[in-house]
Write a protein that holds these residues in place. Structure first.
Motif: not given
Length: 426
Positions: A96-112, A117-125
């Motif tokens: 089977a095929l699946e995502l490579v977890s450490n391929a990319l990282n992303v950041v999500g930010v909510k300004l209030s 608040t902020a979250i760091l997530a890897n390529f697998s979510g």
């Protein structure tokens, strides 16, 4: 007829819980993107899937799937794994095929207003780290917001032991009128100035793509990518906090309007020449329903000077405690807010006929916003000859859900560029 369903979901669905993340797209909804992107999105949504299942789902020849997945493997975005059960009991389990977890990282930010608040997530979510930053409740310049985001990202990297250089994109949610395509914030209660190209300003500073959107859209993306809306074709999200926002999904796609500024529910007019809204106009829905509106009405009852600084959450707690004790004046404030919410919900049902409406926001911990009285008012206002049911659900994920939804902005941006076109786009 209306059906109210109040689920007790505590945490958002993560990749490890569901076996994947992102919208579960139907075949007709995939056709607007390249086959390479369709394959990637199907793998992401499934979590783990064999090539044969991809070929059947997309109605594409196995040879084409093999060639394109080989490209995705070469780019380091997906990998082969074993252990997927066969459809029959014979033979070796298929690869089977699946995502490579450490391929990319992303950041999500909510300004209030009071807390970012902020979250760091890897390529697998998977969420690698989360953080919050308390801020002074005042309007800021773009440079001040930038400084806040720098602090958040530094905290995320320190907590996760991940280098900031490994972050490939940032998604940001902010209240106000935001043009998602251009990254221009036409107006926000958090900003001193108007018509600010906030997206390009942040992108230039960090040296990576930055995608910015209205915070109600970001919350809706959290449901579409990680929550109850993954497999739903049509649903709405209503946010009640410092403002009142709305997000709407149609055909598994977030609706933004022609200029990216649609569905400003909080600024729909419910009273001609009514209460003053923080946008400067009068009679807006949020001027009767949002945190600041309730706190404004509570000032006299609680003996608080309008000029005295207030922590909205504390003021609302005091107000609700007084109402729960049977005080008629404070009860009236909550009852009126509930009636305005009922008006908003019935109008949404009439306009969009959604399968599900999700109510979200800190004030939802106070039952006046989902009391039987409010629901009865909504039933009265809705057309009684409808043969369909609209579910009303409370979303109690907590404050990090907004930042989680902002990671979906970053994932979407990367999917349309580096995933669809190749690693050279980085």
């Amino acid at each position: 007829m209306l059906k109210e369903v109040f689920n007790n979901r505590i945490n958002p669905i993560t990749a490890s819980d569901s076996g994947g993340y992102g919208p579960i797209l139907r075949p007709t909804e995939r056709e607007i993107s390249s086959l390479r992107q369709q394959i990637f999105e199907l793998i992401r949504a499934s979590g783990r899937i064999p090539r044969s299942s991809i070929a059947r789902a997309l109605n594409v020849s196995p040879g084409s799937i093999t060639a394109l997945t080989a490209d995705l493997i070469a780019d380091g975005f997906i990998k082969e794994v074993e252990g997927v059960a066969r459809e029959t009991s014979r033979g070796r389990p298929p690869v089977a095929l699946e995502l490579v977890s450490n391929a990319l990282n992303v950041v999500g930010v909510k300004l209030s207003d009071e807390k970012h608040t902020a979250i760091l997530a890897n390529f697998s979510g998977k969420i690698l780290a989360s953080t919050t930053l308390k801020v002074k409740a005042e309007q800021k310049t773009k440079n001040q917001l930038l400084a806040d985001i720098e602090i958040l990202i530094k905290q995320l990297c320190n907590a996760s032991k991940v280098s900031q250089n490994s972050i490939s994109a940032i998604g940001i949610g902010i209240s106000g009128k935001v043009d998602h395509e251009t990254g221009i914030v036409a107006w926000s209660p958090l900003l001193i100035d108007t018509e600010i190209p906030l997206g390009s300003f942040f992108a230039s500073h960090f040296g990576i793509p930055v995608c910015i959107d209205n915070d109600a859209n970001v919350l809706t993306l959290a449901e579409l990518w990680f929550g109850a809306g993954r497999a739903l074709n049509n649903f709405a999200v209503i946010t009640v906090e410092n403002g009142v926002g709305m997000g709407f999904v149609s055909n598994n796609q977030l609706f933004r309007g022609d200029h990216g500024m649609g569905l400003e529910l909080g600024h729909t007019k419910v009273q001609i020449d009514g209460a003053l809204c923080r946008c400067g106009q009068r009679g807006c829905l949020e001027a009767y329903l949002a945190d600041y509106a309730l706190a404004r009405e509570a000032s006299t009852i609680l003996g608080i000077s309008p000029d005295e600084p207030q922590i909205l959450s504390d003021t609302l707690k005091k107000l609700y405690t007084k109402a729960a004790s049977g005080d008629p004046a404070t009860s009236t404030i909550f009852d009126r807010a509930g009636r305005y919410l009922a008006i908003a919900l019935s109008n949404i049902i009439h306009l969009f006929d959604p399968k599900l409406i999700i109510l979200s926001g800190q004030p939802l911990r106070y039952d006046y916003l989902y009391s039987e009285k409010m629901l009865n008012e909504m039933r009265t206002l809705a057309l009684n000859h409808s043969h369909y049911e609209t579910q009303i659900e409370i979303q109690p994920w907590g404050e990090l859900v907004w930042a989680h939804g902002a990671t979906a902005l970053a994932h979407t941006l990367l999917t349309k560029t580096v995933i669809a076109e190749g690693r050279q786009k980085l």
